[in-house]
Design a protein around this motif. Structure first.
Motif, mmCIF file in Angstrom:
data_model
loop_
_atom_site.group_PDB
_atom_site.id
_atom_site.type_symbol
_atom_site.label_atom_id
_atom_site.label_comp_id
_atom_site.label_asym_id
_atom_site.label_seq_id
_atom_site.Cartn_x
_atom_site.Cartn_y
_atom_site.Cartn_z
ATOM 1 N N ILE A 1 0.855 -1.185 0.000
ATOM 2 C CA ILE A 1 0.000 0.000 0.000
ATOM 3 C C ILE A 1 0.890 1.233 0.000
ATOM 4 C CG2 ILE A 1 -0.218 -0.090 2.529
ATOM 5 C CD1 ILE A 1 -2.989 1.244 2.168
ATOM 6 N N THR A 2 0.524 2.233 -0.816
ATOM 7 C CA THR A 2 1.270 3.481 -0.869
ATOM 8 C C THR A 2 0.318 4.644 -0.601
ATOM 9 O OG1 THR A 2 0.899 3.808 -3.249
ATOM 10 C CG2 THR A 2 2.836 2.514 -2.585
ATOM 11 N N VAL A 3 0.886 5.772 -0.212
ATOM 12 C CA VAL A 3 0.060 6.945 0.054
ATOM 13 C C VAL A 3 0.791 8.205 -0.395
ATOM 14 C CG1 VAL A 3 0.922 7.078 2.434
ATOM 15 C CG2 VAL A 3 -1.195 8.269 1.817
ATOM 16 N N GLU A 4 0.039 9.102 -1.011
ATOM 17 C CA GLU A 4 0.511 10.447 -1.343
ATOM 18 C C GLU A 4 -0.504 11.428 -0.774
ATOM 19 O OE1 GLU A 4 0.950 10.778 -5.529
ATOM 20 O OE2 GLU A 4 2.593 9.318 -5.668
ATOM 21 N N SER A 5 -0.019 12.495 -0.185
ATOM 22 C CA SER A 5 -0.952 13.410 0.463
ATOM 23 C C SER A 5 -0.401 14.833 0.499
ATOM 24 C CB SER A 5 -1.238 12.928 1.892
ATOM 25 O OG SER A 5 -2.280 13.671 2.471
ATOM 26 N N GLU A 6 -1.335 15.777 0.575
ATOM 27 C CA GLU A 6 -0.967 17.188 0.691
ATOM 28 C C GLU A 6 -1.930 17.847 1.669
ATOM 29 O OE1 GLU A 6 -0.216 21.114 -2.152
ATOM 30 O OE2 GLU A 6 -0.617 19.144 -3.054
ATOM 31 N N ILE A 7 -1.360 18.518 2.659
ATOM 32 C CA ILE A 7 -2.172 19.155 3.697
ATOM 33 C C ILE A 7 -3.183 20.117 3.067
ATOM 34 C CG2 ILE A 7 -2.118 20.759 5.645
ATOM 35 C CD1 ILE A 7 -1.165 18.070 6.441
ATOM 36 N N GLY A 8 -4.448 19.961 3.467
ATOM 37 C CA GLY A 8 -5.512 20.840 3.000
ATOM 38 C C GLY A 8 -6.128 20.453 1.669
ATOM 39 N N LYS A 9 -5.486 19.518 0.948
ATOM 40 C CA LYS A 9 -5.997 19.159 -0.379
ATOM 41 C C LYS A 9 -6.512 17.722 -0.459
ATOM 42 C CE LYS A 9 -3.431 22.531 -3.112
ATOM 43 N NZ LYS A 9 -2.561 22.754 -4.293
ATOM 44 N N GLY A 10 -5.933 16.817 0.313
ATOM 45 C CA GLY A 10 -6.430 15.455 0.302
ATOM 46 C C GLY A 10 -5.336 14.413 0.200
ATOM 47 N N SER A 11 -5.762 13.155 0.067
ATOM 48 C CA SER A 11 -4.828 12.027 0.047
ATOM 49 C C SER A 11 -5.225 11.031 -1.037
ATOM 50 C CB SER A 11 -4.812 11.310 1.406
ATOM 51 O OG SER A 11 -4.490 12.200 2.449
ATOM 52 N N THR A 12 -4.240 10.276 -1.496
ATOM 53 C CA THR A 12 -4.463 9.185 -2.440
ATOM 54 C C THR A 12 -3.787 7.924 -1.917
ATOM 55 O OG1 THR A 12 -4.615 10.636 -4.374
ATOM 56 C CG2 THR A 12 -4.079 8.327 -4.783
ATOM 57 N N PHE A 13 -4.577 6.914 -1.643
ATOM 58 C CA PHE A 13 -4.057 5.618 -1.210
ATOM 59 C C PHE A 13 -4.155 4.647 -2.384
ATOM 60 C CE2 PHE A 13 -5.019 7.591 2.802
ATOM 61 C CZ PHE A 13 -4.080 7.079 3.688
ATOM 62 N N LYS A 14 -3.085 3.896 -2.605
ATOM 63 C CA LYS A 14 -3.100 2.865 -3.641
ATOM 64 C C LYS A 14 -2.818 1.511 -2.989
ATOM 65 C CE LYS A 14 -1.973 5.355 -7.888
ATOM 66 N NZ LYS A 14 -1.138 5.345 -9.108
ATOM 67 N N VAL A 15 -3.757 0.596 -3.178
ATOM 68 C CA VAL A 15 -3.630 -0.757 -2.623
ATOM 69 C C VAL A 15 -3.316 -1.708 -3.776
ATOM 70 C CG1 VAL A 15 -4.802 -2.636 -1.430
ATOM 71 C CG2 VAL A 15 -5.228 -0.258 -0.755
ATOM 72 N N TYR A 16 -2.176 -2.361 -3.700
ATOM 73 C CA TYR A 16 -1.756 -3.308 -4.743
ATOM 74 C C TYR A 16 -2.009 -4.734 -4.251
ATOM 75 C CZ TYR A 16 0.756 0.614 -6.901
ATOM 76 O OH TYR A 16 1.085 1.804 -7.498
ATOM 77 N N LEU A 17 -2.958 -5.410 -4.883
ATOM 78 C CA LEU A 17 -3.274 -6.796 -4.542
ATOM 79 C C LEU A 17 -2.741 -7.695 -5.648
ATOM 80 C CD1 LEU A 17 -6.970 -6.381 -3.308
ATOM 81 C CD2 LEU A 17 -4.861 -6.335 -1.951
ATOM 82 N N LYS A 18 -1.913 -8.652 -5.283
ATOM 83 C CA LYS A 18 -1.289 -9.521 -6.274
ATOM 84 C C LYS A 18 -2.308 -10.433 -6.922
ATOM 85 C CE LYS A 18 3.154 -11.751 -6.855
ATOM 86 N NZ LYS A 18 4.368 -12.223 -6.193
ATOM 87 N N ASN A 19 -2.310 -10.468 -8.249
ATOM 88 C CA ASN A 19 -3.240 -11.317 -8.976
ATOM 89 C C ASN A 19 -2.846 -12.781 -8.869
ATOM 90 O OD1 ASN A 19 -4.674 -9.062 -9.933
ATOM 91 N ND2 ASN A 19 -3.260 -8.810 -11.649
ATOM 92 N N GLN A 20 -3.845 -13.652 -8.902
ATOM 93 C CA GLN A 20 -3.595 -15.083 -8.862
ATOM 94 C C GLN A 20 -3.076 -15.526 -10.220
ATOM 95 O OE1 GLN A 20 -4.046 -17.031 -6.085
ATOM 96 N NE2 GLN A 20 -4.411 -15.079 -5.066
ATOM 97 N N SER A 21 -2.001 -16.328 -10.195
ATOM 98 C CA SER A 21 -1.408 -16.792 -11.452
ATOM 99 C C SER A 21 -2.160 -17.998 -11.987
ATOM 100 C CB SER A 21 0.053 -17.155 -11.215
ATOM 101 O OG SER A 21 0.180 -18.104 -10.177
#
Length: 359
Positions: free
Chosen positions: A339-359
């Motif tokens: 999971i990663t996160v990018e954020s800026e005070i007063g503007k909001g946040s973006t969370f990215k959840v990476y789930l590994k696909n089944q082979s």
């Protein structure tokens, strides 16, 4: 002269017995002399450590790479110097685990250590079992943390609704059916959570969550229903663009991941600003990526790692336990994702959840 010949014959017999033992034992063993030179090894050692007959007579320093254990020379020297037995767990070049025992080879007459015998007992399966047990324990702890965390929302909603029922005047009963429905929804949600716990304990795969093919939109709808009161009170707008809706994952865990991230987007909204949450699901290499972007108050750069720490809270003005994002990262990491996160005070946040696909 006869006594000397007898001693020679006895030595030859002893050597033949030793050679016979070394040829027939199924345990990898090495004999290293006081000069740290390899003098003998059993056939299993040839296979497990890629040793060759020409390695006999070579210094151990020349073949340490075969053992994937750089301090073996120091360990042998320590046993020669002290006469103490040394035990360690090591991993070999073929990724197997062994219990390594270094025993001093003592010459009885001289009472002197003349080298060491190193014995290797394979414990690969035991190590794997221990790791599996650790994983199951971690899964169990996450399950309990998730339930204790998730049950707080319907409990809070139930308490607030009951308080509102108490304040309704006798002539204002037109709101009663709506409030009663909220009470029922909260009770149903708590019942479902408790049912999940009971089922996980009683199934044949105790504590082991089962993956299944899920439709992300159904998971999101379940989260919407759970957060219905918070969405209604805040006026939150949730938009979703699903480019890839099918995800193989544990239902309860995926729901918990989405629930925590959406709940936080609403909870940490800016006063006077309508919460806007955008959710996107798409494929990226070997991952299904769930991106959740909001217009919340944002997170300071110094706190971006802190928010995933258990019981760590960076805002004291909002009710919470400090385990929501910790649970999200634990669930995702244990499944081989991130999971990663990018954020800026007063503007909001973006969370990215990476789930590994089944082979």
């Amino acid at each position: 002269m006869q006594d000397k010949n007898q001693q020679i014959r006895e030595l030859i017999e002893l050597n033949e017995e030793l050679e016979n033992y070394f040829r027939n034992t199924i345990i990898p063993q090495l004999f290293v002399d006081t000069h740290l030179v390899l003098r003998k090894f059993t056939p299993p050692a040839m296979k497990q450590f890629s040793l060759k007959l020409e390695d006999v007579g070579r210094p151990m320093a020349d073949i340490t790479d075969n053992f994937r254990f750089p301090s073996i020379i120091d360990n042998i020297q320590h046993v020669i110097d002290t006469g103490e037995v040394l035990e360690k767990e090591i991993q070999t070049t073929d990724m197997r685990w062994y219990q390594m025992n270094i025993l001093p080879y003592v010459v009885a007459k001289a009472q002197k250590t003349d080298g060491v015998i190193i014995t290797f007992v394979e414990i690969t399966m035991r190590i794997r079992d221990l790791k599996e047990q650790e994983k199951l324990i971690a899964e169990h702890e996450i399950l309990l943390d998730t339930i204790s965390h998730d049950i707080k929302t319907p409990l809070t909603s139930l308490g607030l609704t009951i308080e509102m029922l108490r304040k309704i005047p006798e002539k204002g009963m037109e709101k009663f059916p709506m409030l009663l429905e909220k009470v029922e929804n909260s009770l149903v949600k708590m019942k479902d959570i408790i049912h999940d716990l009971t089922e996980s304990r009683q199934s044949e795969h105790r504590y082991k969550a089962v993956e299944e093919l899920l439709d992300f939109e159904h998971i999101l709808e379940d989260v919407r229903l759970t957060l219905a009161q918070q969405i209604w009170e805040s006026g939150a707008v949730i938009e979703c663009e699903v480019c890839h809706s099918e995800i193989v994952f544990v239902r309860r865990k995926l729901r918990s991941v989405v629930y925590n991230l959406v709940s936080n987007s609403i909870k940490y909204r800016v006063a006077g600003r309508v919460p806007k949450i955008s959710i996107n699901v798409a494929l990226e290499d070997v991952f299904t990526v769930i991106t959740i972007t909001d217009n919340s108050r944002g997170i300071a750069e110094a706190d971006l790692e802190k928010i995933f720490t258990k019981y760590e809270r960076i805002s004291s003005d909002v009710e919470g336990t400090g385990i929501g994002l910790y649970l999200v990262r634990e669930i995702v990491n244990l499944a081989g994702g991130k999971i990663t996160v990018e954020s800026e005070i007063g503007k909001g946040s973006t969370f990215k959840v990476y789930l590994k696909n089944q082979s």
